[in-house]
Design an enzyme around this catalytic site. Structure first.
Site, PDB file in Angstrom:
ATOM      1  CB  CYS A   1      -1.348 -16.038   2.952  1.00  0.00           C
ATOM      2  SG  CYS A   1      -2.431 -17.199   2.149  1.00  0.00           S
TER       3      CYS A   1
ATOM      4  NE  ARG B   1       1.303   3.553  -0.348  1.00  0.00           N
ATOM      5  CZ  ARG B   1       2.144   4.404  -0.713  1.00  0.00           C
ATOM      6  NH1 ARG B   1       2.013   4.783  -1.983  1.00  0.00           N
ATOM      7  NH2 ARG B   1       3.045   5.229   0.083  1.00  0.00           N
ATOM      8  CB  SER B   2       2.953  -5.081  -2.983  1.00  0.00           C
ATOM      9  OG  SER B   2       2.451  -5.809  -1.711  1.00  0.00           O
TER      10      SER B   2
ATOM     11  CG  ASP C   1       5.232   3.271  -2.543  1.00  0.00           C
ATOM     12  OD1 ASP C   1       5.539   4.533  -2.461  1.00  0.00           O
ATOM     13  OD2 ASP C   1       4.291   2.797  -3.642  1.00  0.00           O
TER      14      ASP C   1
END
Length: 308
Positions: free
Chosen positions: A146, A181-182, A204
């Site tokens: 989302c 950068r998850s 990150d």
């Protein structure tokens, strides 16, 4: 002529556009959609997000029920509602345990009900990625997380994309920095934007990687991150027209002095990742994206309902 600066764009104004378009899409449905929320913590952000979800569902005409559980009962409950055909989508409010057990729960949500797009099976093939970021009703039919979907909507609504170019090339020649950068935010967002032709600097704690679509026609290997040795967050920010920060840690605050004059800045994190004087340099600043994210959630619900 120097670019104009100083415009703060409130996400609620953008969210109204998404919610109106989604409401119009729902008018053509013969069934009332049912979204099940699962909350198992006292986290302030999670409770606030659940309240926002309830309010938006009421306004649009989606039935929303929030189930409050203990963390130990979440997995059993998700397995049960995975088989309930009257429930079209499931949203779990994280954190629950705040460790790797949360990712295990993400993988328990059936892909057919995964409105958050966090189950690894839900992620789109990135050969189709340029087709899934369009604002409704133009976008493709794939579930994507989302928040990345919401951010791409926001950038398109701010005319970052070149609408005269074909899909897959609308961000060509754009340089974009994403600080995060998850697997659920920064990585899919980098792949989405690179899929439209941008040079994306993904930052990150381990360093900076470049994501870029290298081949035409499409080859997915063009989106793998390439390490940029000796680069810092400063290098990535100062090169970028668009800077997106999504790190819930004040240590990652963007120094306004690093920004290009006229940059577009988007704050995705619950933390204020930009300094208060960002609007003295940025042409446009979006301080949060939560309300637009709920629009993306409900769009994913429509996609899930078509599969149930």
């Amino acid at each position: 002529m120097a670019p104009r600066v100083g415009e703060t764009i409130q996400p609620d104004d953008l969210a109204k556009r998404a919610h109106h378009q989604i409401s119009e899409m729902l008018k053509g449905s013969s069934k009332r959609l049912f979204l099940m929320g699962v909350l198992a913590s006292d986290d302030v952000g999670s409770n606030q997000y659940a309240n926002w979800t309830r309010k938006t569902c009421q306004e649009i005409g989606v039935y929303f029920h929030l189930m409050r559980l203990s963390p130990e009962n979440v997995a059993t409950y998700i397995r049960a509602i995975n088989t309930n055909n009257s429930v079209h989508g499931i949203i779990v409010y994280y954190p629950i345990f705040g460790d790797k057990r949360d990712d295990e729960i993400r993988q328990l949500v059936a892909p057919s009900k995964d409105v958050e797009g966090l189950n690894h099976q839900s992620l789109p093939r990135f050969s189709d990625i340029a087709e899934v970021s369009r604002p409704p009703p133009k976008q493709g039919r794939r579930i994507i997380p989302c928040t990345p979907r919401a951010v791409t909507w926001i950038l398109e609504w701010m005319d970052v994309h070149d609408r005269t170019r074909p899909a897959g090339e609308r961000l060509q020649n754009q340089e974009i920095c994403i600080i995060n950068r998850s697997d659920v935010v920064g990585l899919p967002l980098a792949q989405l934007l690179a899929g439209e032709g941008a040079r994306v600097y993904s930052v990150d704690i381990s360093g900076v990687q470049l994501f870029q679509r290298l081949y035409y026609p499409w080859h997915s290997e063009g989106l793998h991150g390439k390490d940029l040795p000796n680069w810092s967050v400063w290098d990535a920010v100062q090169r970028s027209r668009v800077v997106i920060s999504a790190v819930p840690d004040p240590a990652f605050k963007v120094n306004t002095k690093w920004l290009q004059r006229g940059a577009i800045c988007v704050n995705v994190s619950s933390e204020k990742n930009f300094e208060a004087n960002v609007v003295e340099v940025a042409s446009k600043f979006v301080p949060r994206v939560g309300s637009v994210t709920i629009g993306a959630l409900l769009y994913n619900l429509i996609l899930c309902s078509s599969r149930n």
